[in-house]
Design an enzyme around this catalytic site. Structure first.
Site, mmCIF file in Angstrom:
data_model
loop_
_atom_site.group_PDB
_atom_site.id
_atom_site.type_symbol
_atom_site.label_atom_id
_atom_site.label_comp_id
_atom_site.label_asym_id
_atom_site.label_seq_id
_atom_site.Cartn_x
_atom_site.Cartn_y
_atom_site.Cartn_z
ATOM 1 N N SER A 56 47.013 37.753 46.168
ATOM 2 C CA SER A 56 48.113 37.002 45.620
ATOM 3 C C SER A 56 49.567 37.521 45.555
ATOM 4 C CB SER A 56 47.895 37.121 44.130
ATOM 5 O OG SER A 56 46.649 36.147 43.641
ATOM 6 N N LYS A 59 52.044 34.958 46.656
ATOM 7 C CA LYS A 59 52.913 34.160 45.373
ATOM 8 C C LYS A 59 54.197 34.598 45.515
ATOM 9 C CE LYS A 59 48.982 33.047 42.543
ATOM 10 N NZ LYS A 59 47.659 33.715 43.023
ATOM 11 N N SER A 303 49.279 34.953 37.364
ATOM 12 C CA SER A 303 48.756 34.844 38.925
ATOM 13 C C SER A 303 48.128 33.608 39.152
ATOM 14 C CB SER A 303 48.058 35.898 39.420
ATOM 15 O OG SER A 303 47.856 35.984 40.854
ATOM 16 N N ASN A 304 48.588 32.471 38.698
ATOM 17 C CA ASN A 304 48.030 31.106 38.424
ATOM 18 C C ASN A 304 47.901 30.466 39.929
ATOM 19 O OD1 ASN A 304 47.885 28.070 38.252
ATOM 20 N ND2 ASN A 304 48.080 28.741 36.065
ATOM 21 N N ASN A 305 46.807 30.419 40.323
ATOM 22 C CA ASN A 305 46.616 29.966 41.776
ATOM 23 C C ASN A 305 46.885 28.369 41.780
ATOM 24 O OD1 ASN A 305 45.465 32.300 42.606
ATOM 25 N ND2 ASN A 305 43.456 31.711 42.593
ATOM 26 N N HIS A 356 41.469 34.037 52.811
ATOM 27 C CA HIS A 356 41.422 35.296 53.680
ATOM 28 C C HIS A 356 42.256 35.216 55.010
ATOM 29 C CE1 HIS A 356 38.911 37.715 51.523
ATOM 30 N NE2 HIS A 356 38.427 36.783 50.964
ATOM 31 N N THR A 416 50.735 41.842 41.719
ATOM 32 C CA THR A 416 49.167 42.182 42.092
ATOM 33 C C THR A 416 48.803 41.207 42.992
ATOM 34 O OG1 THR A 416 48.177 40.979 39.983
ATOM 35 C CG2 THR A 416 48.772 43.406 39.537
ATOM 36 N N GLY A 417 47.465 41.741 43.529
ATOM 37 C CA GLY A 417 46.832 40.789 44.380
ATOM 38 C C GLY A 417 45.325 41.198 44.666
#
Length: 464
Positions: A56, A59, A303-305, A356, A416-417
C-alpha cells in the site's frame, strides 16, 4: 554490507544504522533510505535502488497524483435519467442510473434518488432500472486479486456504480454482523445496509462462552451466496465486510428496494439491466460526492483499496478518455515525470498496491515524499498519513496500534503497506535528536514482518 551510501552522518550513527539493517531489518530482506527532510539529501541508503513490492505504499503515488491531477475540489457524480413520459403517475419507459465512480454513495443517497422519482410524480414504472457503468472499462476485478480476495472488502470489484455501508467508504461491500444466541442455536445476523441481492445461508451455531470462536462469514467466490459457518461463543459478536458479486447490479437491487419502500412499483419483476444512457433521456437528478479533500484522509489513513483504484480509473478517464488501469497508470507516470522522479525501472499494475506486480524502490519513494513538500496540496497529503501510536482510528489509522510508547508520540507520520510476505512503511519521522527525516523501509520474504519493521524504525529513531 553492500550498496550503502551515506553523507552528513557521523561514523557512530552510520555504524548503528548498519547494525540495524544487519540484525533487525535483515540484509537480504530489506531496502532502506533515510533523507534529510529539509535538504532532501540521502543520508543513508541500503539497497536503495533495489526493486521491491510496495504494497500500500503504492497509494503514496496514486494519492499524490489524484490530488494534483483531479484536484482537491473534485467531486464524483451520479446522475439519474428517465427515458419516457410520465402519465397518471406511470413512467412509460426506463430509469437510468449513470455512475462516475462515487465511493461515498450510501443508503441515504439512494433513498434520495427514490424521493426524486416521487417528486417527478412517478409511482409506477413500466420499463427497467438500467445501470450505465460505462464510465470505467476493463476488468472490474483489481489486478492480482485471487479467488479468495475477490470475496473480501480489500479485493472488491471496481465499478462506476457502487455503494459503501458506512463512512469508511469501502465501496462495493456490505457489512454482515452475527450475534450469538443460546447454546445450540444459530446466531442471529444483521446486514448493513442491505443484502442487495446477495443471499445468506446460516450454518453456524452458538457454543459455550469458554469455547473457541471459529465463526466465519464469507461469500462463495464469484457467486451471490454468503455462508455463515463455525461456532460462536455465547455473548460474542462478529462483523465482516463482504464484497458485492456485481457492484452495479447489487447497488441497483438495493435502490429498487428503496423505491418499493417509497411506494414506487416496477411492472417487470426482473427489471434490472446494464446499458448506455440514451442521448435523449432526461436528467432529473445529479448527485455529487464529498470532495477529494474531504475523503482523502479516510483513503490514506485506512488504506482504502477501492478508492485507490477508483482514483486511478478516474484519472485515466479524465486525462485520456479511457477509465481503466492502463490509462490511469499513464497519468501516474506523467505525474512522476513532472516531479522529476527517476521511475525508469519501476513497474505498475494498480493504484492500491494490492498486486504483487508493482515494484518500486526506497530511494524513489523517499524522493517523492521530499518533493511533495513543495506542493500547495502538501498539508492535505501530510495530514492524511497515519500517525504512529494515536489510538483514534481516524488519526492513527493503520498505525493506531503501533509505536504506542509515549516517547514515540507525534514522531511518525507514515503510510503502511502489507501484502503476503511484504511489509512497507514510508513517511516522515523525528529522530531522538529532534531533527526531521524522510524514510522508506521495504521488507520482503518475512511471514510476519511488522515486528521487524517497527523495531527497526524505533532503533533508527534512537540512532538519529
Amino acid at each position: 554490507m553492500e550498496e550503502i551510501q551515506e553523507k552528513n552522518l557521523n561514523s557512530d550513527t552510520i555504524t548503528k544504522l548498519d547494525e540495524i539493517v544487519e540484525t533487525i531489518l535483515g540484509e537480504d530482506k530489506a531496502t532502506f533510505t533515510l533523507r534529510d527532510r529539509t535538504s532532501g539529501e540521502i543520508l543513508y541508503t541500503y539497497r536503495g535502488e533495489r526493486l521491491m513490492r510496495p504494497a500500500s505504499n503504492m497509494k503514496i503515488l496514486t494519492g499524490a497524483a489524484a490530488i494534483a491531477e483531479l484536484g482537491l475540489d473534485y467531486r464524483f457524480k451520479t446522475e439519474i435519467y428517465i427515458d419516457g413520459n410520465v402519465e397518471d403517475h406511470t413512467l412509460n419507459g426506463d430509469i437510468y442510473v449513470k455512475g462516475y465512480g462515487d465511493p461515498t454513495i450510501n443508503e441515504a443517497a439512494l433513498k434520495r434518488f427514490s424521493e426524486v422519482l416521487r417528486e417527478c410524480g412517478i409511482l409506477h414504472v413500466s420499463g427497467k432500472l438500467i445501470g450505465d457503468d460505462t464510465y470505467f472499462s476493463g476488468d472490474t476485478l483489481p489486478p492480482g486479486v485471487d479467488d479468495e480476495g475477490e470475496t473480501h472488502y480489500y479485493g472488491a470489484r471496481i465499478s462506476p456504480i457502487t455503494m459503501s455501508p458506512n463512512d469508511d467508504f469501502d465501496a462495493s461491500t456490505i457489512i454482515v454482523e452475527a450475534t450469538a444466541g443460546n447454546i445450540g442455536e444459530k446466531p442471529s445476523f444483521h446486514v448493513i445496509p442491505h443484502l442487495s441481492g446477495l443471499q445468506i445461508s446460516n450454518e453456524a451455531k452458538t457454543v459455550d462462552k469458554n469455547a473457541e470462536n471459529t465463526l466465519e462469514i464469507r461469500r462463495i467466490n464469484n457467486t451471490n451466496q454468503i455462508v455463515i459457518t463455525g461456532d460462536i461463543p455465547e455473548g460474542e459478536t462478529a462483523k465482516v465486510w463482504v464484497s458485492h458479486e456485481n457492484p452495479t447490479k447489487n447497488t441497483l437491487l438495493f435502490f429498487k428496494e428503496l423505491c418499493k419502500d417509497a411506494g414506487i412499483r416496477f411492472e417487470q419483476e426482473d427489471s434490472i439491466e446494464s446499458g448506455i444512457t440514451p442521448s435523449h433521456a432526461r436528467l432529473i437528478h445529479a448527485h455529487e460526492s464529498r470532495s477529494i479533500a474531504e475523503i482523502f484522509s479516510i483513503f490514506m489513513k485506512l488504506s482504502n483499496n477501492s478508492i485507490a483504484d477508483i482514483f486511478l480509473k478516474t484519472m485515466g478517464k479524465q486525462k485520456h478518455g479511457t477509465g481503466d488501469y492502463e490509462h490511469g497508470l499513464k497519468v501516474v507516470r506523467a505525474y512522476l515525470e513532472k516531479q522529476q522522479i527517476d521511475f525508469a525501472t519501476w513497474q505498475f499494475a494498480d493504484g492500491s498496491g494490492l498486486s504483487h506486480h508493482n515494484c518500486l524502490h526506497s530511494n524513489g519513494i523517499s524522493e517523492l515524499l521530499y518533493v511533495l513538500q513543495k506542493e500547495p496540496y502538501f498539508q492535505n497529503f501530510y495530514e492524511s498519513l497515519p500517525v504512529g501510536g494515536n489510538i483514534n482510528r481516524l488519526v492513527g489509522g493503520t498505525l493506531k496500534d503501533r509505536f504506542l510508547e509515549p516517547e514515540l508520540q507525534q514522531r511518525i507520520f507514515a503510510k503502511t503497506g502489507y501484502i503476503h510476505e511484504v511489509n512497507t512503511l514510508a513517511g516522515y519521522v523525528t529522530g531522538k535528536s529532534g531533527k526531521d527525516y524522510i524514510f522508506s523501509i521495504m521488507l520482503e520474504g518475512r511471514e510476519e514482518g511488522i515486528p521487524f519493521l517497527d523495531e527497526g524504525l524505533k532503533a533508527i529513531i534512537e540512532a538519529v
